[in-house]
Design a protein around this motif. Structure first.
Motif, PDB file in Angstrom:
ATOM      1  N   PRO A  32       0.802  -1.418   0.094  1.00 40.40           N
ATOM      2  CA  PRO A  32      -0.337  -0.166   0.003  1.00 40.40           C
ATOM      3  C   PRO A  32       0.917   1.590   0.048  1.00 40.40           C
ATOM      4  O   PRO A  32       1.195   1.375   0.826  1.00 40.40           O
ATOM      5  CB  PRO A  32      -0.807  -0.637   1.043  1.00 40.40           C
ATOM      6  N   GLN A  33       0.703   2.395  -0.318  1.00 42.76           N
ATOM      7  CA  GLN A  33       0.808   3.011  -0.554  1.00 42.76           C
ATOM      8  C   GLN A  33       0.220   4.519  -0.978  1.00 42.76           C
ATOM      9  O   GLN A  33      -1.111   4.341  -1.476  1.00 42.76           O
ATOM     10  CB  GLN A  33       1.964   3.642  -2.405  1.00 42.76           C
ATOM     11  N   LEU A  34       0.677   5.753  -0.294  1.00 44.20           N
ATOM     12  CA  LEU A  34      -0.010   6.834   0.630  1.00 44.20           C
ATOM     13  C   LEU A  34       0.620   7.911  -0.860  1.00 44.20           C
ATOM     14  O   LEU A  34       1.893   8.449  -0.860  1.00 44.20           O
ATOM     15  CB  LEU A  34      -0.364   7.190   1.173  1.00 44.20           C
ATOM     16  N   LEU A  35      -0.215   8.067  -2.053  1.00 41.51           N
ATOM     17  CA  LEU A  35       0.653   9.346  -2.551  1.00 41.51           C
ATOM     18  C   LEU A  35      -1.007  10.897  -2.717  1.00 41.51           C
ATOM     19  O   LEU A  35      -2.026  10.435  -2.752  1.00 41.51           O
ATOM     20  CB  LEU A  35      -0.413   8.963  -4.157  1.00 41.51           C
ATOM     21  N   ALA A  36       0.259  12.100  -2.825  1.00 41.48           N
ATOM     22  CA  ALA A  36      -0.317  13.235  -3.331  1.00 41.48           C
ATOM     23  C   ALA A  36      -0.824  13.478  -4.359  1.00 41.48           C
ATOM     24  O   ALA A  36       0.465  13.636  -5.303  1.00 41.48           O
ATOM     25  CB  ALA A  36       0.410  14.186  -2.213  1.00 41.48           C
ATOM     26  N   LEU A  37      -2.079  13.931  -4.776  1.00 46.50           N
ATOM     27  CA  LEU A  37      -2.332  13.705  -5.564  1.00 46.50           C
ATOM     28  C   LEU A  37      -2.451  14.975  -6.854  1.00 46.50           C
ATOM     29  O   LEU A  37      -2.167  15.994  -7.797  1.00 46.50           O
ATOM     30  CB  LEU A  37      -3.770  13.066  -6.733  1.00 46.50           C
ATOM     31  N   ALA A  38      -3.066  16.043  -5.761  1.00 49.77           N
ATOM     32  CA  ALA A  38      -3.221  17.861  -5.972  1.00 49.77           C
ATOM     33  C   ALA A  38      -3.660  18.204  -4.962  1.00 49.77           C
ATOM     34  O   ALA A  38      -3.790  17.823  -3.824  1.00 49.77           O
ATOM     35  CB  ALA A  38      -4.543  17.354  -7.272  1.00 49.77           C
ATOM     36  N   THR A  39      -3.528  19.998  -4.586  1.00 50.71           N
ATOM     37  CA  THR A  39      -3.532  20.375  -3.611  1.00 50.71           C
ATOM     38  C   THR A  39      -5.221  21.561  -4.053  1.00 50.71           C
ATOM     39  O   THR A  39      -4.427  22.116  -5.154  1.00 50.71           O
ATOM     40  CB  THR A  39      -2.247  21.510  -3.789  1.00 50.71           C
ATOM     41  N   VAL A  40      -6.079  21.531  -3.609  1.00 43.24           N
ATOM     42  CA  VAL A  40      -6.379  22.623  -3.862  1.00 43.24           C
ATOM     43  C   VAL A  40      -6.646  23.930  -2.696  1.00 43.24           C
ATOM     44  O   VAL A  40      -6.298  23.725  -1.708  1.00 43.24           O
ATOM     45  CB  VAL A  40      -7.866  21.761  -4.399  1.00 43.24           C
ATOM     46  N   SER A  41      -6.987  24.699  -3.100  1.00 38.95           N
ATOM     47  CA  SER A  41      -7.664  26.060  -1.740  1.00 38.95           C
ATOM     48  C   SER A  41      -8.735  25.484  -1.020  1.00 38.95           C
ATOM     49  O   SER A  41      -8.198  26.568   0.149  1.00 38.95           O
ATOM     50  CB  SER A  41      -8.219  26.991  -2.606  1.00 38.95           C
ATOM     51  N   ASN A  42      -9.911  24.441  -1.027  1.00 37.63           N
ATOM     52  CA  ASN A  42     -10.726  25.007  -0.186  1.00 37.63           C
ATOM     53  C   ASN A  42     -11.491  22.999   0.764  1.00 37.63           C
ATOM     54  O   ASN A  42     -10.862  22.743  -0.646  1.00 37.63           O
ATOM     55  CB  ASN A  42     -12.141  25.793  -0.230  1.00 37.63           C
ATOM     56  N   ALA A  43     -11.595  22.926   1.467  1.00 37.37           N
ATOM     57  CA  ALA A  43     -11.603  21.905   2.281  1.00 37.37           C
ATOM     58  C   ALA A  43     -12.950  21.210   1.062  1.00 37.37           C
ATOM     59  O   ALA A  43     -13.201  20.436   1.401  1.00 37.37           O
ATOM     60  CB  ALA A  43     -12.449  22.115   3.391  1.00 37.37           C
ATOM     61  N   THR A  44     -13.970  22.009   1.193  1.00 35.05           N
ATOM     62  CA  THR A  44     -15.041  21.497   0.126  1.00 35.05           C
ATOM     63  C   THR A  44     -14.766  21.075  -1.094  1.00 35.05           C
ATOM     64  O   THR A  44     -15.102  19.159  -1.646  1.00 35.05           O
ATOM     65  CB  THR A  44     -16.673  22.143   0.256  1.00 35.05           C
ATOM     66  N   ALA A  45     -13.873  21.580  -1.522  1.00 33.01           N
ATOM     67  CA  ALA A  45     -13.508  21.405  -3.369  1.00 33.01           C
ATOM     68  C   ALA A  45     -12.792  20.008  -3.042  1.00 33.01           C
ATOM     69  O   ALA A  45     -12.951  18.873  -4.112  1.00 33.01           O
ATOM     70  CB  ALA A  45     -12.607  22.380  -4.129  1.00 33.01           C
ATOM     71  N   ALA A  46     -11.749  19.948  -1.729  1.00 36.23           N
ATOM     72  CA  ALA A  46     -11.008  18.820  -1.720  1.00 36.23           C
ATOM     73  C   ALA A  46     -11.780  17.121  -1.458  1.00 36.23           C
ATOM     74  O   ALA A  46     -11.466  16.871  -2.831  1.00 36.23           O
ATOM     75  CB  ALA A  46     -10.217  18.962  -0.341  1.00 36.23           C
ATOM     76  N   ARG A  47     -13.446  17.737  -0.833  1.00 40.45           N
ATOM     77  CA  ARG A  47     -13.608  16.281  -0.364  1.00 40.45           C
ATOM     78  C   ARG A  47     -14.715  16.172  -1.829  1.00 40.45           C
ATOM     79  O   ARG A  47     -14.979  14.782  -1.833  1.00 40.45           O
ATOM     80  CB  ARG A  47     -14.972  17.100   1.172  1.00 40.45           C
ATOM     81  N   GLY A  73     -13.702  24.721 -12.414  1.00 38.67           N
ATOM     82  CA  GLY A  73     -13.593  26.194 -11.257  1.00 38.67           C
ATOM     83  C   GLY A  73     -11.931  25.864 -10.969  1.00 38.67           C
ATOM     84  O   GLY A  73     -11.430  26.500 -10.020  1.00 38.67           O
ATOM     85  N   LEU A  74     -11.616  24.711 -10.650  1.00 43.35           N
ATOM     86  CA  LEU A  74     -10.591  24.104 -10.261  1.00 43.35           C
ATOM     87  C   LEU A  74      -8.984  24.709 -11.764  1.00 43.35           C
ATOM     88  O   LEU A  74      -9.435  24.394 -12.406  1.00 43.35           O
ATOM     89  CB  LEU A  74      -9.942  22.460  -9.693  1.00 43.35           C
ATOM     90  N   PRO A  75      -8.049  24.526 -10.719  1.00 46.13           N
ATOM     91  CA  PRO A  75      -7.012  24.970 -12.086  1.00 46.13           C
ATOM     92  C   PRO A  75      -6.550  23.672 -12.331  1.00 46.13           C
ATOM     93  O   PRO A  75      -6.563  22.513 -12.449  1.00 46.13           O
ATOM     94  CB  PRO A  75      -5.465  24.830 -10.666  1.00 46.13           C
ATOM     95  N   GLU A  76      -6.368  24.185 -13.585  1.00 44.66           N
ATOM     96  CA  GLU A  76      -5.569  23.668 -14.718  1.00 44.66           C
ATOM     97  C   GLU A  76      -4.544  22.625 -14.700  1.00 44.66           C
ATOM     98  O   GLU A  76      -4.847  20.703 -15.161  1.00 44.66           O
ATOM     99  CB  GLU A  76      -5.286  23.972 -15.928  1.00 44.66           C
ATOM    100  N   VAL A  78      -4.278  20.912 -11.202  1.00 48.07           N
ATOM    101  CA  VAL A  78      -5.420  19.986 -11.009  1.00 48.07           C
ATOM    102  C   VAL A  78      -6.252  18.855 -12.709  1.00 48.07           C
ATOM    103  O   VAL A  78      -6.499  17.904 -11.511  1.00 48.07           O
ATOM    104  CB  VAL A  78      -6.268  20.648 -10.442  1.00 48.07           C
ATOM    105  N   VAL A  79      -6.946  19.485 -13.139  1.00 41.77           N
ATOM    106  CA  VAL A  79      -7.729  19.152 -13.893  1.00 41.77           C
ATOM    107  C   VAL A  79      -6.446  18.388 -14.381  1.00 41.77           C
ATOM    108  O   VAL A  79      -7.349  17.660 -14.975  1.00 41.77           O
ATOM    109  CB  VAL A  79      -8.679  19.991 -14.797  1.00 41.77           C
ATOM    110  N   ALA A  80      -5.880  18.993 -15.442  1.00 41.68           N
ATOM    111  CA  ALA A  80      -4.896  17.679 -16.247  1.00 41.68           C
ATOM    112  C   ALA A  80      -4.379  16.423 -15.292  1.00 41.68           C
ATOM    113  O   ALA A  80      -4.484  15.198 -15.749  1.00 41.68           O
ATOM    114  CB  ALA A  80      -3.697  18.350 -16.611  1.00 41.68           C
ATOM    115  N   THR A  81      -4.000  17.240 -14.444  1.00 46.91           N
ATOM    116  CA  THR A  81      -3.345  15.491 -13.160  1.00 46.91           C
ATOM    117  C   THR A  81      -4.806  14.103 -13.001  1.00 46.91           C
ATOM    118  O   THR A  81      -4.487  13.221 -13.601  1.00 46.91           O
ATOM    119  CB  THR A  81      -2.856  16.236 -11.779  1.00 46.91           C
ATOM    120  N   VAL A  82      -6.141  15.014 -12.560  1.00 50.63           N
ATOM    121  CA  VAL A  82      -7.382  14.045 -12.924  1.00 50.63           C
ATOM    122  C   VAL A  82      -7.731  13.665 -14.320  1.00 50.63           C
ATOM    123  O   VAL A  82      -7.961  12.261 -13.948  1.00 50.63           O
ATOM    124  CB  VAL A  82      -8.260  14.369 -12.192  1.00 50.63           C
TER     125      VAL A  82
END
Ligand SMILES: [Zn+2]
Ligand SMILES: [Zn+2]
Length: 318
Positions: A32-47, A73-76, A78-82
């Protein structure tokens, strides 16, 4: 990204004082690994994004729209990563086992957030032009001349409280069925409409499942429109329960945390007009009716329209 799609187990939001991240747990087969995929500006957007990725991973209803809308509305970057994540939506199990995401029951908000928050169709409405301030001062809208700008009846907060009411009722009806099954006297009599009080265990299990179905509709961002009389009764009981919940501000706060606030929230009464075909069930709910003999209420489950019914093989939650 070299991971293949089999390896995503679950997506999770992770909050610190200054950052809101979307993490992924990967690892089957392998460690198992934990990866950070992206960072966004608010808690609701992350959830919301983590929930939408889980919905996509599990192939939940509307998962494509849920993911699309969570990215607005998310940064480009983040959208590209997802968009690059190699996720192949699948149902439930893969490689003979459930993913971690399957075991997470945190009331996803990605479906609930698809319900409208404004009356304006878009910022530039074809009929009334530049929609400003939710068309509060729009003369065209005031005259009812714009068909695209419609007051939302079911906002995210209203939908969330109604879903909470549905879950509570589903559990009460499943409990009631269990009590009956165990031969105990009917302790939940007062929560059950008079017409139903002599019905067998299976009837209450089916009613419980209807509360679950309508709750799932809400969680998936779908308007809960009754398909038969039993669903119409269930939805009415949910609205009544939501109005009871609404009287306790602390309870409401715990449900709607993180969801946008709108001027249209909690207008439960408007839902009768918005969601119901007619009000023919009211007579059945009147206490002067019933109790009907066992088996006499089968007509409640007859679909209003041919071909419009839920998957008969969907099973029961409990
Ligand atoms: Zn307008
Ligand atoms: Zn308009």
């Amino acid at each position: 990204m070299s991971l293949d799609d089999d390896r995503y187990e679950v997506f999770l939001p992770h909050h610190t004082a200054s950052k809101h991240r979307i993490m992924a747990i990967t690892g089957f087969p392998g460690h198992p690994q934990l990866l950070a995929l992206a960072t966004v500006s608010n808690a609701t957007a992350a959830r919301r994004l983590a929930d939408a990725l889980n919905s996509h991973l599990l192939g939940r209803r509307n998962h494509v729209e849920r993911l699309d809308e969570s990215l607005i509305g998310l940064p480009e970057s983040v959208v590209a990563t997802v968009r690059q994540l190699p996720i192949k939506p699948a149902q439930g199990t893969h490689l003979g086992r459930a993913r971690l995401a399957d075991h997470l029951h945190g009331d996803p908000i990605d479906g609930i957030l698809m319900f409208p928050t404004t009356s304006c169709a878009s910022s530039e409405c074809v009929t009334c032009g530049n929609c400003v301030d939710d068309c509060q001062d729009c003369e065209i809208c005031e005259e009812g001349a714009c068909v695209d700008c419609v007051r939302p009846d079911l906002t995210p907060r209203t939908a969330r409280v109604l879903a909470a009411a549905g879950s509570i009722l589903a559990d009460q009806y499943f409990d009631h069925a269990e009590e009956l099954n165990a031969g105990h006297p009917c302790t939940f009599g007062e929560i059950v409409p008079a017409i139903m009080r002599k019905q067998p265990v299976e009837f209450f299990r089916r009613m419980a499942r209807i509360f679950d179905d309508l709750t799932d509709d809400l969680q998936d961002g779908v308007e809960p429109r009754p398909l038969d009389m039993s669903e119409q009764i269930a939805l009415d009981l949910m609205i009544q329960e939501a109005e009871v919940l609404f009287e306790d501000p602390d309870v409401i706060d715990s449900f709607v945390q993180g969801l946008p606030e709108t001027r249209y929230d909690y207008d439960f009464n408007s839902l009768y007009d918005a969601l119901f075909e007619d009000m023919d069930h009211i007579g059945l709910l009147s206490s002067k009716n019933g109790p009907n003999a066992p088996g006499e209420l089968e007509f409640l489950f007859e679909p209003f329209y041919d071909g419009e019914q839920r998957d008969p093989n969907r099973g029961f939650r409990r």
